[in-house]
Design a protein around this motif. Structure first.
Motif, PDB file in Angstrom:
ATOM      1  N   ILE A 284     -17.664 -21.637  48.809  1.00 37.89           N
ATOM      2  CA  ILE A 284     -16.344 -21.381  48.230  1.00 37.89           C
ATOM      3  C   ILE A 284     -15.626 -20.291  49.014  1.00 37.89           C
ATOM      4  O   ILE A 284     -14.415 -20.360  49.235  1.00 37.89           O
TER       5      ILE A 284
ATOM      6  N   ASP B 226     -11.788 -20.015  51.624  1.00 37.60           N
ATOM      7  CA  ASP B 226     -10.732 -19.016  51.452  1.00 37.60           C
ATOM      8  C   ASP B 226     -10.654 -18.056  52.640  1.00 37.60           C
ATOM      9  O   ASP B 226      -9.948 -17.061  52.595  1.00 37.60           O
TER      10      ASP B 226
ATOM     11  N   ARG C 126     -10.306 -27.422  48.698  1.00 35.15           N
ATOM     12  CA  ARG C 126      -9.942 -26.279  47.866  1.00 35.15           C
ATOM     13  C   ARG C 126      -9.650 -26.711  46.439  1.00 35.15           C
ATOM     14  O   ARG C 126     -10.035 -26.027  45.476  1.00 35.15           O
ATOM     15  N   HIS C 127      -8.992 -27.851  46.289  1.00 38.47           N
ATOM     16  CA  HIS C 127      -8.718 -28.371  44.954  1.00 38.47           C
ATOM     17  C   HIS C 127     -10.021 -28.718  44.239  1.00 38.47           C
ATOM     18  O   HIS C 127     -10.209 -28.366  43.056  1.00 38.47           O
TER      19      HIS C 127
ATOM     20  N   ARG D 124     -11.814 -25.582  43.018  1.00 38.45           N
ATOM     21  CA  ARG D 124     -11.227 -25.031  41.792  1.00 38.45           C
ATOM     22  C   ARG D 124     -11.603 -25.869  40.578  1.00 38.45           C
ATOM     23  O   ARG D 124     -11.916 -25.326  39.502  1.00 38.45           O
ATOM     24  N   GLN D 125     -11.588 -27.190  40.729  1.00 41.31           N
ATOM     25  CA  GLN D 125     -11.861 -28.075  39.603  1.00 41.31           C
ATOM     26  C   GLN D 125     -13.314 -28.012  39.152  1.00 41.31           C
ATOM     27  O   GLN D 125     -13.610 -28.242  37.974  1.00 41.31           O
TER      28      GLN D 125
ATOM     29  N   HIS E 234     -15.429 -25.317  39.814  1.00 43.47           N
ATOM     30  CA  HIS E 234     -15.935 -23.945  39.878  1.00 43.47           C
ATOM     31  C   HIS E 234     -16.728 -23.588  38.631  1.00 43.47           C
ATOM     32  O   HIS E 234     -16.272 -23.796  37.503  1.00 43.47           O
TER      33      HIS E 234
ATOM     34  N   GLY F  72     -10.818 -16.281  37.780  1.00 46.01           N
ATOM     35  CA  GLY F  72     -11.079 -17.508  38.527  1.00 46.01           C
ATOM     36  C   GLY F  72     -11.958 -17.257  39.742  1.00 46.01           C
ATOM     37  O   GLY F  72     -12.788 -16.352  39.755  1.00 46.01           O
ATOM     38  N   VAL F  73     -11.742 -18.067  40.776  1.00 41.75           N
ATOM     39  CA  VAL F  73     -12.536 -17.975  41.994  1.00 41.75           C
ATOM     40  C   VAL F  73     -12.250 -16.645  42.691  1.00 41.75           C
ATOM     41  O   VAL F  73     -11.095 -16.297  42.929  1.00 41.75           O
TER      42      VAL F  73
END
Length: 262
Positions: free
Chosen positions: A103, A107, A123-124, A127-128, A130, A179-180
């Motif tokens: 992850i 980034d 990346r999507h 996030r989905q 994570h 979040g991340v």
């Protein structure tokens, strides 16, 4: 050149050439390549290595074999270049397990090669899918281990403070429901730390790290030690985020779509 993320243009060109050689030698396509270590975090020393990590994909026939094939490419370390990569299916499997290192790669502020559509989809997917609970455990265990192993003597390697602070701040980021956790140390620092004296001490530490060698030693830094001690002690009684259900079919679709485009 970005002071926080310095990449020598000659080295960048060499890395890009080496990635092209890897593609030709292994008959793969590099979808994404980035810095994964201190140059990506934003506190490289003048003599820091270049830690290049990449995700690659084979052509369709590779995925239609009964026997499993090697799913990593490791290039012998040459000088200050450390280059290796993961095959796409392996990378997606690790993403499903909540691998925080992967992850972070997605980034990285230092990108050497990128398929824009692939990176956007990865990346999507990250996030989905994570799993904050897994990232929380990963970072807090790393902070505790590094603190125990590297910062307990009368003199310490100053760089090791950052190898404790970064995972500790990432843990706090996740604890706060943000979040991340971002890869850039400065973003973690600016968001999580509000005490001016502590900020000043960490800024001074960053300046030392960026100006001196990797092996620079010094006396322990009391204000930073106090912060680390207090937070690691507090986190012992903090419940991690609840492990949530996720729809991992997005990873299957990403694998299929990417392979079929080759």
């Amino acid at each position: 050149m970005n002071v926080a993320h310095p990449i020598d243009p000659i080295v960048r060109s060499d890395i890009e050439d080496r990635l092209s050689s890897i593609e030709a030698e292994h008959n793969v396509r590099v979808l994404y390549a980035c810095e994964s270590g201190s140059r990506g975090w934003g506190f490289a020393s003048p003599d820091s290595d270049y830690d290049v990590r990449f995700i690659y994909v084979h052509a369709l026939p590779w995925y239609l074999r009964v026997s499993l094939q090697r799913d990593v490419i490791e290039v012998p370390i040459s000088g200050d270049l450390d280059i290796n990569g993961w095959e796409l299916r392996k990378a997606l499997g690790l993403l499903k397990k909540g691998n925080a290192t992967l992850i972070e790669w997605l980034d990285s502020p230092v990108v050497y090669r990128s398929d824009a559509n692939f990176l956007r989809a990865m990346r999507h997917a990250a996030r989905q899918t994570h799993q904050a609970e897994r990232s929380f455990h990963h970072y807090v265990h790393m902070a505790r281990r590094n603190y125990r192993e590297y910062l307990q003597g009368e003199t310490v390697r100053l760089k090791k403070y950052l190898y404790v602070l970064r995972p500790l701040l990432a843990t706090l980021w996740i604890e706060q429901g943000r979040g991340v956790a971002p890869m850039r140390f400065q973003e973690l620092l600016n968001t999580i730390i509000t005490d001016p004296a502590l900020l000043a001490a960490i800024d001074q530490l960053l300046a030392i790290k960026r100006a001196t060698g990797e092996s620079e030693h010094g006396s322990p830094l009391p204000i930073i030690n106090a912060f680390i001690d207090a937070e690691l002690t507090r986190l012992e009684s903090v419940m991690p985020p609840v492990l949530r259900d996720a729809d991992y079919s997005i990873l299957d679709r990403l694998l299929m779509d990417t392979v079929l485009k080759q």
